[in-house]
Write a protein that holds these residues in place. Structure first.
Motif, PDB file in Angstrom:
ATOM      1  N   GLN A 153     -47.886  12.178  21.374  1.00  0.00           N
ATOM      2  CA  GLN A 153     -48.334  11.819  20.041  1.00  0.00           C
ATOM      3  C   GLN A 153     -47.176  11.372  19.142  1.00  0.00           C
ATOM      4  N   PRO A 154     -46.482  10.299  19.519  1.00  0.00           N
ATOM      5  CA  PRO A 154     -45.383   9.794  18.681  1.00  0.00           C
ATOM      6  C   PRO A 154     -45.900   9.344  17.321  1.00  0.00           C
ATOM      7  N   ALA A 155     -45.242   9.824  16.260  1.00  0.00           N
ATOM      8  CA  ALA A 155     -45.789   9.645  14.914  1.00  0.00           C
ATOM      9  C   ALA A 155     -45.408   8.308  14.286  1.00  0.00           C
ATOM     10  N   GLU A 156     -44.125   7.945  14.367  1.00  0.00           N
ATOM     11  CA  GLU A 156     -43.705   6.727  13.680  1.00  0.00           C
ATOM     12  C   GLU A 156     -42.430   6.181  14.312  1.00  0.00           C
ATOM     13  N   ILE A 157     -42.132   4.929  13.981  1.00  0.00           N
ATOM     14  CA  ILE A 157     -40.979   4.231  14.531  1.00  0.00           C
ATOM     15  C   ILE A 157     -40.295   3.436  13.431  1.00  0.00           C
ATOM     16  N   PHE A 158     -38.971   3.325  13.537  1.00  0.00           N
ATOM     17  CA  PHE A 158     -38.192   2.441  12.668  1.00  0.00           C
ATOM     18  C   PHE A 158     -37.232   1.686  13.565  1.00  0.00           C
ATOM     19  N   VAL A 159     -37.160   0.364  13.409  1.00  0.00           N
ATOM     20  CA  VAL A 159     -36.300  -0.471  14.239  1.00  0.00           C
ATOM     21  C   VAL A 159     -35.324  -1.224  13.345  1.00  0.00           C
ATOM     22  N   GLU A 160     -34.035  -1.101  13.652  1.00  0.00           N
ATOM     23  CA  GLU A 160     -33.016  -1.825  12.884  1.00  0.00           C
ATOM     24  C   GLU A 160     -32.911  -3.269  13.366  1.00  0.00           C
ATOM     25  N   GLU A 161     -32.270  -4.109  12.562  1.00  0.00           N
ATOM     26  CA  GLU A 161     -32.092  -5.508  12.942  1.00  0.00           C
ATOM     27  C   GLU A 161     -31.300  -5.634  14.233  1.00  0.00           C
ATOM     28  N   SER A 162     -30.443  -4.665  14.523  1.00  0.00           N
ATOM     29  CA  SER A 162     -29.673  -4.664  15.768  1.00  0.00           C
ATOM     30  C   SER A 162     -30.550  -4.440  16.983  1.00  0.00           C
ATOM     31  N   GLY A 163     -31.772  -3.953  16.752  1.00  0.00           N
ATOM     32  CA  GLY A 163     -32.669  -3.610  17.850  1.00  0.00           C
ATOM     33  C   GLY A 163     -32.675  -2.140  18.186  1.00  0.00           C
ATOM     34  N   ASP A 164     -31.780  -1.353  17.568  1.00  0.00           N
ATOM     35  CA  ASP A 164     -31.795   0.092  17.794  1.00  0.00           C
ATOM     36  C   ASP A 164     -33.096   0.674  17.249  1.00  0.00           C
ATOM     37  N   VAL A 165     -33.667   1.615  18.008  1.00  0.00           N
ATOM     38  CA  VAL A 165     -34.999   2.139  17.737  1.00  0.00           C
ATOM     39  C   VAL A 165     -34.916   3.638  17.426  1.00  0.00           C
ATOM     40  N   TYR A 166     -35.631   4.068  16.400  1.00  0.00           N
ATOM     41  CA  TYR A 166     -35.732   5.483  16.047  1.00  0.00           C
ATOM     42  C   TYR A 166     -37.205   5.876  16.124  1.00  0.00           C
ATOM     43  N   VAL A 167     -37.497   6.951  16.858  1.00  0.00           N
ATOM     44  CA  VAL A 167     -38.872   7.421  17.027  1.00  0.00           C
ATOM     45  C   VAL A 167     -38.940   8.890  16.654  1.00  0.00           C
ATOM     46  N   VAL A 168     -39.929   9.247  15.817  1.00  0.00           N
ATOM     47  CA  VAL A 168     -40.231  10.662  15.598  1.00  0.00           C
ATOM     48  C   VAL A 168     -41.448  11.006  16.451  1.00  0.00           C
ATOM     49  N   ASP A 169     -41.278  12.060  17.272  1.00  0.00           N
ATOM     50  CA  ASP A 169     -42.260  12.416  18.308  1.00  0.00           C
ATOM     51  C   ASP A 169     -42.398  13.938  18.293  1.00  0.00           C
ATOM     52  N   GLY A 170     -43.493  14.528  17.892  1.00  0.00           N
ATOM     53  CA  GLY A 170     -44.751  13.915  17.764  1.00  0.00           C
ATOM     54  C   GLY A 170     -45.601  14.539  16.662  1.00  0.00           C
ATOM     55  N   ASP A 171     -46.760  13.988  16.588  1.00  0.00           N
ATOM     56  CA  ASP A 171     -47.718  14.328  15.539  1.00  0.00           C
ATOM     57  C   ASP A 171     -48.646  15.454  16.006  1.00  0.00           C
ATOM     58  N   GLY A 172     -48.076  16.621  16.231  1.00  0.00           N
ATOM     59  CA  GLY A 172     -48.881  17.769  16.631  1.00  0.00           C
ATOM     60  C   GLY A 172     -48.895  18.060  18.115  1.00  0.00           C
ATOM     61  N   GLY A 173     -48.138  17.291  18.904  1.00  0.00           N
ATOM     62  CA  GLY A 173     -48.092  17.540  20.338  1.00  0.00           C
ATOM     63  C   GLY A 173     -47.017  18.541  20.717  1.00  0.00           C
ATOM     64  N   MET A 174     -46.605  18.504  21.985  1.00  0.00           N
ATOM     65  CA  MET A 174     -45.584  19.434  22.472  1.00  0.00           C
ATOM     66  C   MET A 174     -44.215  19.121  21.892  1.00  0.00           C
ATOM     67  N   ASN A 175     -43.944  17.859  21.629  1.00  0.00           N
ATOM     68  CA  ASN A 175     -42.611  17.442  21.219  1.00  0.00           C
ATOM     69  C   ASN A 175     -42.440  17.508  19.707  1.00  0.00           C
ATOM     70  N   ASN A 176     -41.257  17.912  19.281  1.00  0.00           N
ATOM     71  CA  ASN A 176     -40.852  17.872  17.874  1.00  0.00           C
ATOM     72  C   ASN A 176     -39.413  17.395  17.849  1.00  0.00           C
ATOM     73  N   ARG A 177     -39.244  16.076  17.841  1.00  0.00           N
ATOM     74  CA  ARG A 177     -37.903  15.552  18.057  1.00  0.00           C
ATOM     75  C   ARG A 177     -37.728  14.178  17.420  1.00  0.00           C
ATOM     76  N   LEU A 178     -36.467  13.816  17.256  1.00  0.00           N
ATOM     77  CA  LEU A 178     -36.040  12.509  16.775  1.00  0.00           C
ATOM     78  C   LEU A 178     -35.207  11.864  17.870  1.00  0.00           C
ATOM     79  N   LEU A 179     -35.579  10.645  18.232  1.00  0.00           N
ATOM     80  CA  LEU A 179     -34.960   9.964  19.368  1.00  0.00           C
ATOM     81  C   LEU A 179     -34.412   8.617  18.924  1.00  0.00           C
TER      82      LEU A 179
END
Length: 327
Positions: A153-179
């Motif tokens: 249940q990944p909650a949201e994503i932010f992508v920089e112009e460089s292409g680097d990706v940030y994901v907050v995971d998750g929206d009530g699932g097993m994971n509680n992390r920033l990647l």
């Protein structure tokens, strides 16, 4: 009494200017910062499901809306003036977050999908017309925090112009992390587990990056915003004093990076927070608020970095509304 007086004045003035203050707060009586654009969208009936997320393509003047429901288009596309343009539904099950990336050569739309069916638990990249370009995660399979690209249940994503990706995971699932991922989708760093301590999360719900190399995360159920160094993933600080009534659901900067716009779903409010300059994170300072109608339930927001307009996806009202800065 105050609310009734405000409603009466609004009727007399024939205006939809939103008074951006809270009657029982220190910022009572401040000038309003935003007004509601009552002409956006032109035809609200195009919203046929629950509107969970919104993303602005300020380069091309487009607004993407993610909605849920049976037999409804999952992505709606409007012009910044409010005209409905088109919709698509390709391989989208339950959109939660949405983000538009513009590069020198093309544009793409990123969606986090929290569905439990064959398309869920993924982060997907689409062309502006809805052609699937990239899938991160294993469709239909909830993942363990031990595997970087296995989402739950990944909650949201932010992508920089460089292409680097940030994901907050998750929206009530097993994971509680920033990647953080590189532009070729390899792990750069990963932080966070379930908990209340420094660097831990309870539903990391929204993520954004500022111009000073800091990553801001709405740690929803811990009722705080946490901040990390975008290069190393090191914890830099947190804010909690502004969220005693309700946790933050969104984090988005205004175009000048002076303020953070934060949605608070359970109290139907947008909070405008002062963004600290480079250096210490300091304490949370609430500059202003926009009080929405009861049961509006603002979920996620996005900001047009050119015009400064704020778009709010409201799952209670089942609509997206546009607020225009007054200065």
């Amino acid at each position: 009494m105050a609310g009734a007086l405000l409603a009466l004045l609004a009727l007399l003035w024939g205006s939809q200017v939103l008074i951006a203050f809270d009657y029982f707060s220190p910022w009572k009586g401040q000038q309003q910062m935003y007004k509601l654009d009552i002409g956006w969208p032109k035809i609200p009936e195009y919203f046929t499901g629950q509107t969970f997320c919104v993303a602005v393509d300020s380069l091309h003047g487009l607004v993407y809306v993610g909605q849920r429901g049976d037999n409804v288009p999952k992505v709606l596309v409007f012009s910044e003036e409010g005209y409905f343009l088109y919709s698509w539904n390709n391989t989208v099950e339950m959109p939660h977050g949405i983000f538009v990336l513009n590069t020198a050569t093309d544009s793409s739309v990123w969606i986090t999908d929290v569905g439990t069916g064959k398309y869920g638990h993924t982060v997907k990249q689409y062309s502006p017309s809805g052609k699937l370009m990239q899938i991160l995660g294993t469709p239909g399979n909830a993942g363990s925090s031990l595997i970087p690209l296995q989402f739950d249940q990944p909650a949201e994503i932010f992508v920089e112009e460089s292409g680097d990706v940030y994901v907050v995971d998750g929206d009530g699932g097993m994971n509680n992390r920033l990647l953080k991922l590189s532009n070729d989708y390899k792990e750069i760093w990963l932080t966070g587990t379930n908990g209340t301590g420094i660097g831990q999360f309870k539903i990391p719900h929204s993520v954004t990056v500022d111009h000073f190399g800091r990553v801001w995360v709405a740690d929803r159920d811990n009722k705080r915003i946490q901040v990390f160094d975008k290069v190393t993933g090191e914890w830099l600080g947190s804010w909690s004093s502004c969220f005693s009534e309700d946790g933050p659901y969104s984090v988005r900067f205004t175009g000048n990076y002076k303020y953070l716009i934060v949605a608070q779903l359970n109290i139907n409010r947008l909070a405008v927070l002062a963004a600290p300059p480079v250096g210490s994170i300091g304490d949370c300072v609430m500059v202003n608020t926009v009080q929405l109608a009861d049961e509006t339930k603002p979920h996620l927001v996005d900001v047009d970095m050119k015009s400064g307009a704020v778009y709010v996806a409201e799952i209670g009202a089942q609509q997206v509304q546009k607020y225009i800065p007054l200065s």
